[in-house]
Design a protein around this motif. Structure first.
Motif, short mmCIF file in Angstrom:
data_model
loop_
_atom_site.label_atom_id
_atom_site.label_comp_id
_atom_site.label_asym_id
_atom_site.label_seq_id
_atom_site.Cartn_x
_atom_site.Cartn_y
_atom_site.Cartn_z
N ARG A 117 0.70 -1.14 -0.11
CA ARG A 117 -0.08 0.11 0.19
C ARG A 117 0.94 1.23 0.06
O ARG A 117 0.66 2.16 -0.73
CB ARG A 117 -0.90 0.03 1.31
N LEU A 118 1.91 1.35 0.89
CA LEU A 118 2.83 2.55 0.76
C LEU A 118 3.55 2.41 -0.51
O LEU A 118 3.63 3.92 -0.74
CB LEU A 118 3.89 2.53 1.95
N GLN A 119 3.90 1.62 -1.14
CA GLN A 119 4.58 1.66 -2.46
C GLN A 119 3.65 2.26 -3.22
O GLN A 119 3.97 3.19 -4.15
CB GLN A 119 4.74 0.21 -3.13
N LEU A 120 2.22 1.90 -3.29
CA LEU A 120 1.23 2.55 -4.28
C LEU A 120 1.00 3.93 -4.07
O LEU A 120 0.98 4.66 -4.95
CB LEU A 120 -0.28 1.66 -4.16
N GLU A 121 1.04 4.45 -2.78
CA GLU A 121 0.61 5.57 -2.23
C GLU A 121 1.76 6.37 -2.66
O GLU A 121 1.45 7.78 -3.27
CB GLU A 121 0.52 5.87 -1.02
N VAL A 129 -5.52 5.74 -2.86
CA VAL A 129 -5.60 4.39 -2.60
C VAL A 129 -6.49 3.73 -1.45
O VAL A 129 -6.40 4.18 -0.38
CB VAL A 129 -4.23 3.78 -2.27
N ARG A 130 -7.50 3.02 -1.84
CA ARG A 130 -8.19 2.39 -0.78
C ARG A 130 -8.15 0.83 -0.69
O ARG A 130 -8.30 0.36 -1.66
CB ARG A 130 -9.88 2.87 -1.18
N THR A 131 -8.14 0.42 0.44
CA THR A 131 -8.16 -1.13 0.66
C THR A 131 -9.31 -1.59 1.18
O THR A 131 -10.17 -1.09 1.97
CB THR A 131 -6.86 -1.24 1.83
#
Length: 141
Positions: A117-121, A129-131
């Motif tokens: 998620r941090l990589q994507l953000e 980015v929503r999980t």
């Protein structure tokens, strides 16, 4: 601490629920002498408590989640090329509507999910980015 105390501590670290009688047999001392040594180790603060170590049940399947991505630049191929470098991303789909891309991931741990998620953000021009965590699969075809 002598060799008996060291062995007592080692046995209790391995299993804090080990009965005094079992410890006594393992170190070749009487039960009362062993109990007295344990009491002294507690008073000295060498043994500061007995704790239960609680962990998650063994995980048979990976943690699964979906990521919704929204970005400013509509260059899906560039983003998809980056996604191909993350092996836990199993599906990458460009979709219509308010969300630009939908990812499906399977990871071994929550820590790895957070890393992805941090990589994507941190990707250039990423807006959101929503999980969505997968609680269970209802069926697969």
């Amino acid at each position: 601490m002598d060799k008996f105390d060291q062995k007592i501590v080692a046995l209790l670290v391995d299993n804090a629920r080990t009965p005094v009688s079992q410890i006594a047999r393992a170190i070749n001392l009487s039960r009362s002498a062993t109990a007295e040594r344990i009491s002294n180790l507690e008073k000295l603060g060498i043994i500061s408590g007995y704790h239960a170590s609680v962990g998650l049940a063994k995980q048979d399947s990976p943690i699964a989640a979906h990521f919704e991505l929204r970005y400013n630049e509509h260059n899906c191929e560039a983003y998809a090329a980056f996604m191909r470098g993350i092996p836990e991303i199993k599906r990458c789909q460009a979709i219509s509507g308010d969300v630009d891309m939908l990812l499906y991931v399977e990871v071994p741990s929550m820590a790895r999910l957070e890393e992805i998620r941090l990589q994507l953000e941190q990707m250039d021009k990423m807006v959101m980015v929503r999980t969505h965590m997968v609680l269970r699969d209802m069926f697969r075809r």
